[in-house]
Every structure is written in structure tokens, then in C-alpha cells.
Design a protein around this motif. Structure first.
Motif, PDB file in Angstrom:
ATOM      1  N   UNK A   1      -3.767   2.403  15.642  1.00 20.95           N
ATOM      2  CA  UNK A   1      -3.223   1.086  15.288  1.00 20.95           C
ATOM      3  C   UNK A   1      -4.017   0.479  14.137  1.00 20.95           C
ATOM      4  N   UNK A   2      -5.343   0.591  14.193  1.00 23.76           N
ATOM      5  CA  UNK A   2      -6.189   0.051  13.117  1.00 23.76           C
ATOM      6  C   UNK A   2      -5.939   0.799  11.806  1.00 23.76           C
ATOM      7  N   UNK A   3      -5.808   2.128  11.876  1.00 29.84           N
ATOM      8  CA  UNK A   3      -5.607   2.932  10.661  1.00 29.84           C
ATOM      9  C   UNK A   3      -4.240   2.659  10.039  1.00 29.84           C
ATOM     10  N   UNK A   4      -3.224   2.494  10.876  1.00 30.78           N
ATOM     11  CA  UNK A   4      -1.871   2.208  10.377  1.00 30.78           C
ATOM     12  C   UNK A   4      -1.831   0.890   9.628  1.00 30.78           C
ATOM     13  N   UNK A   5      -2.479  -0.093  10.189  1.00 32.96           N
ATOM     14  CA  UNK A   5      -2.501  -1.414   9.580  1.00 32.96           C
ATOM     15  C   UNK A   5      -3.243  -1.358   8.244  1.00 32.96           C
ATOM     16  N   UNK A   6      -4.342  -0.633   8.198  1.00 30.83           N
ATOM     17  CA  UNK A   6      -5.109  -0.500   6.947  1.00 30.83           C
ATOM     18  C   UNK A   6      -4.283   0.247   5.898  1.00 30.83           C
ATOM     19  N   UNK A   7      -3.569   1.292   6.313  1.00 35.82           N
ATOM     20  CA  UNK A   7      -2.736   2.062   5.385  1.00 35.82           C
ATOM     21  C   UNK A   7      -1.617   1.200   4.821  1.00 35.82           C
ATOM     22  N   UNK A   8      -1.016   0.394   5.679  1.00 34.02           N
ATOM     23  CA  UNK A   8       0.075  -0.480   5.255  1.00 34.02           C
ATOM     24  C   UNK A   8      -0.420  -1.465   4.189  1.00 34.02           C
ATOM     25  N   UNK A   9      -1.564  -2.088   4.467  1.00 34.17           N
ATOM     26  CA  UNK A   9      -2.106  -3.060   3.502  1.00 34.17           C
ATOM     27  C   UNK A   9      -2.530  -2.379   2.202  1.00 34.17           C
ATOM     28  N   UNK A  10      -3.178  -1.211   2.310  1.00 37.72           N
ATOM     29  CA  UNK A  10      -3.681  -0.516   1.112  1.00 37.72           C
ATOM     30  C   UNK A  10      -2.532  -0.018   0.249  1.00 37.72           C
ATOM     31  N   UNK A  11      -1.416   0.392   0.874  1.00 39.71           N
ATOM     32  CA  UNK A  11      -0.254   0.880   0.114  1.00 39.71           C
ATOM     33  C   UNK A  11       0.331  -0.262  -0.710  1.00 39.71           C
ATOM     34  N   UNK A  12       0.431  -1.441  -0.103  1.00 40.81           N
ATOM     35  CA  UNK A  12       0.946  -2.611  -0.827  1.00 40.81           C
ATOM     36  C   UNK A  12      -0.001  -2.957  -1.977  1.00 40.81           C
ATOM     37  N   UNK A  13      -1.276  -3.006  -1.660  1.00 40.19           N
ATOM     38  CA  UNK A  13      -2.305  -3.365  -2.636  1.00 40.19           C
ATOM     39  C   UNK A  13      -2.306  -2.425  -3.854  1.00 40.19           C
ATOM     40  N   UNK A  14      -2.076  -1.137  -3.625  1.00 38.50           N
ATOM     41  CA  UNK A  14      -2.187  -0.155  -4.716  1.00 38.50           C
ATOM     42  C   UNK A  14      -0.829   0.219  -5.305  1.00 38.50           C
ATOM     43  N   UNK A  15       0.247  -0.360  -4.801  1.00 36.37           N
ATOM     44  CA  UNK A  15       1.575  -0.060  -5.326  1.00 36.37           C
ATOM     45  C   UNK A  15       1.999   1.384  -5.085  1.00 36.37           C
ATOM     46  N   UNK A  16       1.522   1.959  -3.975  1.00 29.67           N
ATOM     47  CA  UNK A  16       1.814   3.354  -3.644  1.00 29.67           C
ATOM     48  C   UNK A  16       2.761   3.368  -2.445  1.00 29.67           C
ATOM     49  N   UNK A  17       3.687   4.310  -2.448  1.00 26.36           N
ATOM     50  CA  UNK A  17       4.607   4.402  -1.324  1.00 26.36           C
ATOM     51  C   UNK A  17       4.230   5.585  -0.434  1.00 26.36           C
ATOM     52  N   UNK A  18       4.024   5.300   0.852  1.00 29.52           N
ATOM     53  CA  UNK A  18       3.616   6.349   1.792  1.00 29.52           C
ATOM     54  C   UNK A  18       4.514   6.330   3.022  1.00 29.52           C
ATOM     55  N   UNK A  19       4.470   7.407   3.749  1.00 29.38           N
ATOM     56  CA  UNK A  19       5.170   7.432   5.022  1.00 29.38           C
ATOM     57  C   UNK A  19       4.209   7.961   6.069  1.00 29.38           C
ATOM     58  N   UNK A  20       3.877   7.126   7.034  1.00 32.64           N
ATOM     59  CA  UNK A  20       2.898   7.485   8.056  1.00 32.64           C
ATOM     60  C   UNK A  20       3.553   8.165   9.247  1.00 32.64           C
ATOM     61  N   UNK A  21       2.737   8.911   9.975  1.00 31.90           N
ATOM     62  CA  UNK A  21       3.181   9.591  11.192  1.00 31.90           C
ATOM     63  C   UNK A  21       3.842   8.611  12.150  1.00 31.90           C
ATOM     64  N   UNK A  22       3.281   7.404  12.230  1.00 27.60           N
ATOM     65  CA  UNK A  22       3.776   6.396  13.153  1.00 27.60           C
ATOM     66  C   UNK A  22       5.200   5.940  12.846  1.00 27.60           C
ATOM     67  N   UNK A  23       5.650   6.171  11.604  1.00 28.07           N
ATOM     68  CA  UNK A  23       7.010   5.772  11.217  1.00 28.07           C
ATOM     69  C   UNK A  23       8.000   6.906  11.434  1.00 28.07           C
ATOM     70  N   UNK A  24       7.494   8.111  11.711  1.00 28.91           N
ATOM     71  CA  UNK A  24       8.381   9.278  11.803  1.00 28.91           C
ATOM     72  C   UNK A  24       8.833   9.477  13.245  1.00 28.91           C
ATOM     73  N   UNK A  25      10.086   9.900  13.391  1.00 30.99           N
ATOM     74  CA  UNK A  25      10.534  10.276  14.735  1.00 30.99           C
ATOM     75  C   UNK A  25      10.315  11.783  14.913  1.00 30.99           C
ATOM     76  N   UNK A  26      10.630  12.259  16.095  1.00 28.91           N
ATOM     77  CA  UNK A  26      10.367  13.659  16.428  1.00 28.91           C
ATOM     78  C   UNK A  26      11.045  14.607  15.438  1.00 28.91           C
TER      79      UNK A  26
END
Ligand SMILES: [Mg+2]
Length: 252
Positions: free
Chosen positions: A83-108
Motif C-alpha cells: 500500500x505504501x509503495x503503490x501510493x509512492x508510485x502514484x505520486x512519483x508518476x504524476x510528479x515526473x510525468x511518466x505513465x506506469x501500470x502497477x501490479x495492483x491495477x492489473x487483474x488476473x
């Protein structure tokens, strides 16, 4: 003597996830009571299933060093939660203008498609407790890394995914066990940049060939390079190290 090994692309075949070609050297090590400590980005559920299949009862390191698991003892937790890592990734992606897709957003289905894993195996992979694997969709990874660092998180690149980690590394987890065990002789095997740190803290490092070979050689000039990829290279490297006369047991 303790053997520390990465899994994907090292002890496990990158495509089939089989360790079968390494079975002879694993049996050789077991017969001499040499612990084989699995050091991986995989989670506890995945490693537990694999250890059971392998008959491995040694301590192991999960999720890129987020926790050291010593059977029968409380975990040694070194990393941030998912949960802590996801939140940090979300904020850092916005901050750096980078688009990412995390494991937590993926379904099976998406995890199956991105990893080539079958559903039963992918379901295990999704049971993460620490950190967050992700794919980069768009933008500069270097900028994201800087933004993550500002959040107090590190980024590392595994075979298939990038990973966000908080406060942990494979190297720190391996060092924790080495210190606890009173500085035994150690061998480490790995194939990717996220293995470099722990390969620098073991006495004898083995690079398993992969597309990252050149970067690995530069970072680890003293390391032995296995002559084949995956578990076949692992098998030969262990035998070539002439471990025959060496023995050990899990120190307490
Ligand atoms: Mg690997």
C-alpha cells in the motif's frame, strides 16, 4: 558455505520456470548440507510453493529483500508495504510525468498476459505483501526514479517488471543473514541488475548470462560468468566451483 540465488532467469528457466536442469547440483549441495537461500522478487506464496516442490527447508528472502523468512521464527521485515509503495508510485508518476501500470491495477487476466504465467501461478504472484512491480507505459524511467527517491523509495529492474521498494534491497537482506550467521563462506548467483548488490556482498559471485550480461560484467568484474543461461548454467557453475569438498549447515 551458503549459496544465495536469484530465481527467475537464474535457478529457474526464464521461459518455463523449471529448475530441473539444476537438480544434480542441488542434490549435491543438499547431500553436503549446504543451504540454498532463495533471494527473489517473488512473494512468500510463490516461494513457499517452489520450496515445497524442491524440498528446500532453508531460510529465504522474498520481494526483493523486503523480508527474510527463517522457518519457525518471526519474519525479519526490512521493506515497505505494498500500500505504501503503490501510493509512492502514484505520486512519483504524476510528479515526473511518466505513465506506469502497477501490479495492483492489473487483474488476473492481465498478469497472465504480461508474464505468460498460467492463472493458478499468476494468482500466487498477486499475493504480494511489500513493494510494487510495475511496467512503464510512457515517459523517462530516470525521471520517475528521481521522483521516487524524493518519496524515499528506490526502483529496481527485474527480468519482466520494474519494482518500487522502500528501505530494502536483496543486498541488505543477504547481509542480514550473513551477519546473523557469523560471516560464512558464501556464493551468489544472479542474472539481472537487481542482483548486483547482493552479488557484491557474497565472496564468490556467478553471473548467469541474460540480455543484461554486459551491465553485469561491468558491475562485477571479478565474477565468474556461467557458460549457459538459466538452471543449466547454474548447475555447471556450482560443479565448476569445486564445492565437492565443502560442507555446511544452517547456522543458528
Ligand atoms: Mg533474475
Amino acid at each position: 558455505m551458503i549459496v544465495f540465488t536469484d530465481l527467475d532467469g537464474t535457478l529457474l528457466d526464464r521461459a518455463t520456470y523449471s529448475y530441473a536442469p539444476a537438480a544434480p547440483s542441488l542434490a549435491h549441495l543438499r547431500a553436503r548440507n549446504v543451504p540454498v537461500v532463495l533471494v527473489t522478487s517473488k512473494n512468500r506464496a510463490e516461494v513457499s510453493a517452489l520450496r515445497e516442490r524442491m524440498g528446500n527447508t532453508d531460510p529465504f528472502i522474498v520481494e526483493n529483500g523486503a523480508a527474510v523468512v527463517v522457518p519457525g521464527e518471526p519474519d525479519i521485515v526490512l521493506g515497505s508495504t505494498s500500500a505504501q509503495a503503490r501510493e509512492a508510485l502514484r505520486r512519483a508518476a504524476i510528479e515526473s510525468g511518466v505513465s506506469v501500470r502497477g501490479f495492483g491495477e492489473m487483474d488476473l487476466a492481465e498478469v497472465c498476459q504480461r508474464t505468460g504465467l498460467e492463472a493458478r501461478v499468476a494468482a500466487l504472484a498477486m499475493q504480494r505483501e511489500f513493494g510494487e512491480p510495475f511496467v512503464l507505459l510512457e515517459g523517462e524511467v530516470g525521471r520517475l526514479e528521481v521522483a521516487l527517491a524524493a518519496e524515499g523509495f528506490q526502483m529496481t529492474r527485474g527480468g519482466r517488471f520494474f519494482h518500487v521498494l522502500g528501505g530494502c534491497s536483496k543486498a541488505r537482506a543477504v547481509e542480514t543473514l550473513i551477519t546473523r550467521w557469523g560471516d560464512p563462506d558464501t556464493v551468489g548467483l544472479g542474472d539481472a541488475p537487481n542482483d548486483i548488490g547482493f552479488l557484491q556482498v557474497v565472496r564468490r559471485a556467478v553471473i548467469i548470462p541474460s540480455p543484461h550480461l554486459e551491465a553485469m560484467r561491468v558491475a562485477l568484474p571479478e565474477a565468474m560468468v556461467a557458460d549457459e543461461a538459466g538452471p543449466a548454467g547454474w548447475n555447471r557453475a556450482i560443479f565448476e566451483m569445486r564445492l565437492a569438498g565443502l560442507s555446511g549447515k544452517v547456522p543458528r
